[in-house]
Design an enzyme around this catalytic site. Sequence first.
Site, PDB file in Angstrom:
ATOM      1  N   LYS A  48       0.793  -1.054  -0.057  1.00  0.00           N
ATOM      2  CA  LYS A  48      -0.024  -0.005  -0.073  1.00  0.00           C
ATOM      3  C   LYS A  48       0.847   1.231   0.052  1.00  0.00           C
ATOM      4  O   LYS A  48       2.093   1.150   0.227  1.00  0.00           O
ATOM      5  CB  LYS A  48      -0.780  -0.071   1.259  1.00  0.00           C
ATOM      6  CG  LYS A  48      -1.822  -1.320   1.238  1.00  0.00           C
ATOM      7  CD  LYS A  48      -2.819  -1.324   2.350  1.00  0.00           C
ATOM      8  CE  LYS A  48      -3.834  -2.541   2.388  1.00  0.00           C
ATOM      9  NZ  LYS A  48      -4.792  -2.440   3.543  1.00  0.00           N
ATOM     10  N   TYR A  88     -12.213  -2.828  -3.062  1.00  0.00           N
ATOM     11  CA  TYR A  88     -12.882  -2.852  -1.769  1.00  0.00           C
ATOM     12  C   TYR A  88     -14.346  -2.592  -1.576  1.00  0.00           C
ATOM     13  O   TYR A  88     -14.915  -2.008  -0.544  1.00  0.00           O
ATOM     14  CB  TYR A  88     -12.103  -1.721  -0.947  1.00  0.00           C
ATOM     15  CG  TYR A  88     -10.716  -2.038  -0.445  1.00  0.00           C
ATOM     16  CD1 TYR A  88     -10.523  -3.133   0.179  1.00  0.00           C
ATOM     17  CD2 TYR A  88      -9.992  -1.139  -0.810  1.00  0.00           C
ATOM     18  CE1 TYR A  88      -9.149  -3.375   0.719  1.00  0.00           C
ATOM     19  CE2 TYR A  88      -8.378  -1.412  -0.278  1.00  0.00           C
ATOM     20  CZ  TYR A  88      -8.338  -2.604   0.568  1.00  0.00           C
ATOM     21  OH  TYR A  88      -6.947  -2.880   1.038  1.00  0.00           O
ATOM     22  N   ASN A 151      -1.823   0.044   7.282  1.00  0.00           N
ATOM     23  CA  ASN A 151      -1.402  -1.378   7.535  1.00  0.00           C
ATOM     24  C   ASN A 151      -0.475  -2.129   6.758  1.00  0.00           C
ATOM     25  O   ASN A 151      -0.476  -3.443   6.302  1.00  0.00           O
ATOM     26  CB  ASN A 151      -2.518  -2.380   7.895  1.00  0.00           C
ATOM     27  CG  ASN A 151      -3.496  -2.504   7.002  1.00  0.00           C
ATOM     28  OD1 ASN A 151      -3.500  -2.115   6.024  1.00  0.00           O
ATOM     29  ND2 ASN A 151      -4.724  -3.319   7.266  1.00  0.00           N
ATOM     30  N   HIS A 154      -1.802  -5.512   1.392  1.00  0.00           N
ATOM     31  CA  HIS A 154      -2.959  -5.853   1.116  1.00  0.00           C
ATOM     32  C   HIS A 154      -2.862  -7.472   0.771  1.00  0.00           C
ATOM     33  O   HIS A 154      -1.718  -7.512  -0.018  1.00  0.00           O
ATOM     34  CB  HIS A 154      -3.778  -5.397  -0.049  1.00  0.00           C
ATOM     35  CG  HIS A 154      -4.844  -6.255  -0.525  1.00  0.00           C
ATOM     36  ND1 HIS A 154      -6.157  -6.363   0.087  1.00  0.00           N
ATOM     37  CD2 HIS A 154      -5.106  -7.123  -1.658  1.00  0.00           C
ATOM     38  CE1 HIS A 154      -6.718  -7.341  -0.614  1.00  0.00           C
ATOM     39  NE2 HIS A 154      -6.001  -7.814  -1.702  1.00  0.00           N
ATOM     40  N   GLU A 165      -9.892 -10.316  -7.941  1.00  0.00           N
ATOM     41  CA  GLU A 165      -8.778  -9.460  -7.486  1.00  0.00           C
ATOM     42  C   GLU A 165      -7.826  -9.331  -8.719  1.00  0.00           C
ATOM     43  O   GLU A 165      -7.246  -8.271  -9.303  1.00  0.00           O
ATOM     44  CB  GLU A 165      -8.088  -9.294  -6.287  1.00  0.00           C
ATOM     45  CG  GLU A 165      -9.148  -8.851  -5.090  1.00  0.00           C
ATOM     46  CD  GLU A 165      -8.555  -9.247  -3.608  1.00  0.00           C
ATOM     47  OE1 GLU A 165      -7.189  -9.473  -3.357  1.00  0.00           O
ATOM     48  OE2 GLU A 165      -9.338  -8.882  -2.650  1.00  0.00           O
TER      49      GLU A 165
END
Length: 189
Positions: A48, A88, A151, A154, A165
């Site tokens: 990310k 998402y 965080n 992914h 995805e």
Amino acid sequence: CIKKQRCTCILLFHNNPTCHLSCAFRSLVFCLVTALQNARERTLIAVKPDGVQRRLVGQIIQRFEQRGFKLVGLKMVQASHGILSEHYGELRTKPFFQSLLTYMSSGPVVVMVWEGHNVVQASRKMVGQTNPAEAPAGTIRGDFSVHVSRNVVHASDSQEGAQKEIQLWFPAKDLLDWDCCDQIYTIEV
Ligand SMILES: Nc1ncnc2c1ncn2[C@@H]1O[C@H](COP(=O)(O)OP(=O)(O)OP(=O)(O)O)[C@@H](O)[C@H]1O
Ligand SMILES: O=c1ccn([C@@H]2O[C@H](COP(=O)(O)OP(=O)(O)O)[C@@H](O)[C@H]2O)c(=O)[nH]1
Ligand SMILES: [Mg+2]
């Protein structure tokens, strides 16, 4: 599963005298195909924007290589709200959805497809819980992050999710089938 298939082949030989070689051969082929399909499981991993900004890309890639997985697709992108909303989609009703899109589009992400035996489940374990406060040391989130909204990485959470995805982020032509010369040392085929 592979061992069970082998046992089936052996039983076919020993218990059924009428069984033909072709029957055993078919079982063997099935066994090999199953093993190869398992070895070809794929997942989507993305570093990310916080992970990219903090120059963690190399260390994250290294963990997947060290574990024995094979990199079959890689790119750096500035993700649009469009692709992120789809990625998402299941979180659309969550209160943090808009801030998640803002964070995820705040800078480049490094999106990858990794292949290997049980790669979806194994990578979720390597990544750790969504909230880094709950992620044990030794996981990527447990080692590199402290807050759920930053965080670092992914990872697809199911085989079905991974397929969706991967299709969303990569045209099929950008994923490479290549032979990893150490494959026989990472799984039993
Ligand atoms: N309470 C929250 N506040 C802020 N951000 C959150 C919160 N919960 C989740 N997120 C963010 O949304 C992301 C997606 O949530 P999800 O439930 O899919 O977790 P995940 O599957 O562990 O993460 P990812 O899908 O990014 O791998 C989380 O990784 C996190 O960055
Ligand atoms: O309370 C939350 C839950 C999730 N997220 C973000 O939303 C992402 C996707 O959430 P998911 O539940 O899919 O968790 P993940 O699969 O990332 O562990 C997370 O990684 C976080 O970046 C967040 O910001 N706040
Ligand atoms: Mg998720």
